[in-house]
Design a protein around this motif. Structure first.
Motif, short mmCIF file in Angstrom:
data_model
loop_
_atom_site.label_atom_id
_atom_site.label_comp_id
_atom_site.label_asym_id
_atom_site.label_seq_id
_atom_site.Cartn_x
_atom_site.Cartn_y
_atom_site.Cartn_z
N VAL A 138 -20.71 15.13 -8.73
CA VAL A 138 -20.73 16.84 -8.36
C VAL A 138 -22.02 17.89 -9.20
CG1 VAL A 138 -18.75 16.58 -6.26
CG2 VAL A 138 -18.83 17.16 -8.96
N ALA A 139 -22.75 18.32 -8.09
CA ALA A 139 -23.65 18.84 -8.67
C ALA A 139 -24.11 19.80 -8.13
CB ALA A 139 -25.04 17.48 -9.68
N ASN A 140 -24.33 20.71 -8.84
CA ASN A 140 -25.35 22.19 -8.28
C ASN A 140 -27.11 21.43 -7.79
OD1 ASN A 140 -26.08 21.80 -10.92
ND2 ASN A 140 -26.66 23.79 -10.88
N HIS A 141 -27.09 22.27 -6.86
CA HIS A 141 -28.68 21.69 -6.27
C HIS A 141 -29.55 23.30 -5.98
CE1 HIS A 141 -31.54 19.54 -3.78
NE2 HIS A 141 -31.03 19.12 -2.78
N GLN A 142 -30.21 23.04 -6.65
CA GLN A 142 -31.18 24.17 -6.95
C GLN A 142 -32.57 24.43 -6.21
OE1 GLN A 142 -31.74 26.32 -10.90
NE2 GLN A 142 -30.31 24.62 -11.67
N SER A 143 -32.83 22.84 -6.51
CA SER A 143 -34.96 22.57 -5.84
C SER A 143 -35.12 21.25 -5.63
CB SER A 143 -35.67 23.19 -7.49
OG SER A 143 -37.05 22.35 -6.64
N SER A 144 -36.23 20.39 -5.34
CA SER A 144 -36.32 19.70 -5.32
C SER A 144 -36.58 18.70 -6.84
CB SER A 144 -37.52 19.18 -4.40
OG SER A 144 -38.97 19.90 -5.15
N LEU A 145 -36.77 19.14 -7.58
CA LEU A 145 -37.23 19.20 -8.92
C LEU A 145 -35.94 18.52 -9.45
CD1 LEU A 145 -38.53 22.39 -10.60
CD2 LEU A 145 -39.85 20.50 -9.92
N ASP A 146 -34.23 18.66 -9.01
CA ASP A 146 -33.29 18.24 -9.30
C ASP A 146 -33.11 16.73 -9.86
OD1 ASP A 146 -32.19 20.59 -9.26
OD2 ASP A 146 -31.06 20.28 -7.20
N VAL A 147 -34.54 16.08 -8.30
CA VAL A 147 -34.06 14.61 -7.87
C VAL A 147 -35.29 13.93 -9.62
CG1 VAL A 147 -35.38 12.93 -7.26
CG2 VAL A 147 -34.23 14.45 -5.50
N ILE A 179 -48.81 17.46 -7.10
CA ILE A 179 -48.86 16.30 -8.39
C ILE A 179 -47.20 15.37 -7.93
CG2 ILE A 179 -48.87 15.45 -10.27
CD1 ILE A 179 -50.59 17.90 -11.26
N TYR A 180 -46.04 16.09 -8.31
CA TYR A 180 -44.66 15.64 -8.19
C TYR A 180 -44.81 14.74 -7.30
CZ TYR A 180 -40.05 15.99 -7.22
OH TYR A 180 -38.05 15.89 -7.73
N TYR A 181 -44.83 15.80 -5.59
CA TYR A 181 -44.61 14.83 -4.34
C TYR A 181 -45.94 13.65 -4.44
CZ TYR A 181 -41.92 18.67 -3.01
OH TYR A 181 -40.54 19.50 -3.07
N ILE A 220 -32.43 10.51 -15.21
CA ILE A 220 -30.90 9.68 -16.38
C ILE A 220 -30.39 9.56 -15.64
CG2 ILE A 220 -30.72 13.03 -17.54
CD1 ILE A 220 -28.39 12.75 -15.16
N TRP A 221 -31.60 8.25 -14.54
CA TRP A 221 -31.21 6.73 -14.11
C TRP A 221 -30.23 5.91 -14.41
CZ3 TRP A 221 -31.89 9.22 -9.11
CH2 TRP A 221 -31.07 8.36 -8.31
N HIS A 222 -31.70 6.03 -16.15
CA HIS A 222 -31.01 4.87 -17.17
C HIS A 222 -29.52 4.68 -17.27
CE1 HIS A 222 -32.54 7.52 -19.32
NE2 HIS A 222 -32.26 6.89 -20.82
#
Length: 237
Positions: A95-104, A34-36, A110-112
Motif C-alpha cells: 500500500v503506497a501513497n499516490h501523488q502523481s503519475s510520476l509514482d509509476v 518526454i516521460y509519456y 525499484i521493480w528489479h
C-alpha cells in the motif's frame, strides 16, 4: 517553400533550449511529453515480446529496464530505503501513497527489487493504448471502480493467485492521486484482501513531491524522492 519550412524548423529547434531554461510551463509540459512519449514508444516495442508470455507479471521487469531511464532525462533521483522488506520473496499487499503519475516512474526504478509484482489500476487506463495494452499483457489488474461487485470478484480471484505464486500486489489505497502533502481517506479493498488470505501488508511511502512539482502552476523541476519501505504488517489471526 521548402527552404522556408526548413528555416522555420531550425528556428524552433534552436528555441527549444531557450524556452526550456526560461519558461517553467514549457519545461513542465516538455518533461511530461518526454516521460509519456518514451513509455508509449517502449510499450509499442515491448508488446511483441509480451505476447510470448501474455499477462505474466515478469514482463514488468522488461518494461522497467527500458522505462526507468526516463528518470535521468527529466531530472529526478530516486532513493530506496528499507530494501530488505521489498526484496523478500513473499506474497504481500503493498500500500503506497499516490501523488502523481510520476509514482509509476518511481516504481520502474525499484521493480528489479520487487521482482514479481503487479498493480491494481482503474479500468480506464486499459484504453490508453499502446500503454494500456502493454500493461495488460504485463499482468496489470484493471478493475471497474463503478461496478463494485465486479471489482470485488476480480480482486478475490487475483488474491488467491498472488498468494499461490508469491506475487506482490501494489495498491494505491487513496485511489485518486493528490499532491497535497496530506494523507487522504483509504479505500478498504486492499486491507480486506490481505486479511482474507492472511497476506502481510507492506507500507511504502514516497516522500513529498511538493518541493519540485506543482501541477496547478505547471512546475516540474529537478528533484530527489525517497521511497521508504516499512516493515510488513501481519494479518494473521
Amino acid at each position: 517553400m521548402s527552404s522556408f519550412i526548413e528555416l522555420l524548423g531550425l528556428f524552433l529547434l534552436l528555441m527549444l533550449p531557450f524556452l526550456y531554461e526560461t519558461n517553467h510551463i514549457f519545461r513542465y509540459y516538455f518533461k511530461f511529453l518526454i516521460y509519456y512519449g518514451i513509455v508509449s514508444f517502449n510499450s509499442i516495442v515491448l508488446i511483441p515480446a509480451f505476447l510470448t508470455r501474455p499477462c505474466d507479471v515478469r514482463n514488468l521487469l522488461w518494461a522497467s529496464t527500458w522505462c526507468h531511464r526516463v528518470t535521468a532525462l527529466i531530472g529526478l533521483r530516486w532513493e530506496l530505503r528499507g530494501k530488505e522488506h521489498l526484496a523478500k520473496d513473499q506474497a504481500c499487499i503493498i500500500v503506497a501513497n499516490h501523488q502523481s503519475s510520476l509514482d509509476v516512474l518511481g516504481m520502474f526504478n525499484i521493480w528489479h527489487v520487487m521482482n514479481k509484482c503487479t498493480v491494481v489500476a482503474k479500468r480506464e487506463l486499459f484504453y490508453a493504448w499502446p500503454f494500456g495494452l502493454a500493461a495488460w499483457l504485463a499482468g496489470l489488474i484493471f478493475i471497474d471502480r463503478v461496478r463494485g461487485e465486479k471489482a470485488r470478484e476480480t480482486l478475490n480471484e487475483v488474491n488467491r493467485r498472488i498468494k499461490k505464486q508469491r506475487i506482490k500486489l501494489w495498491v494505491f489505497p487513496e485511489g485518486t492521486r493528490r499532491n497535497t502533502g496530506d494523507m487522504h481517506p483509504f479505500k478498504k479493498g486492499a486491507f480486506h484482501m490481505a486479511i482474507e488470505e492472511q497476506i502481510p501488508i507492506l507500507p511504502v511511502v514516497f516522500s513529498s513531491y511538493c518541493t519540485f512539482l506543482d501541477d496547478k502552476k505547471k512546475i516540474l523541476n529537478a528533484g530527489r524522492i525517497v521511497i521508504t519501505t516499512l516493515p510488513p504488517v501481519s494479518t494473521k489471526a
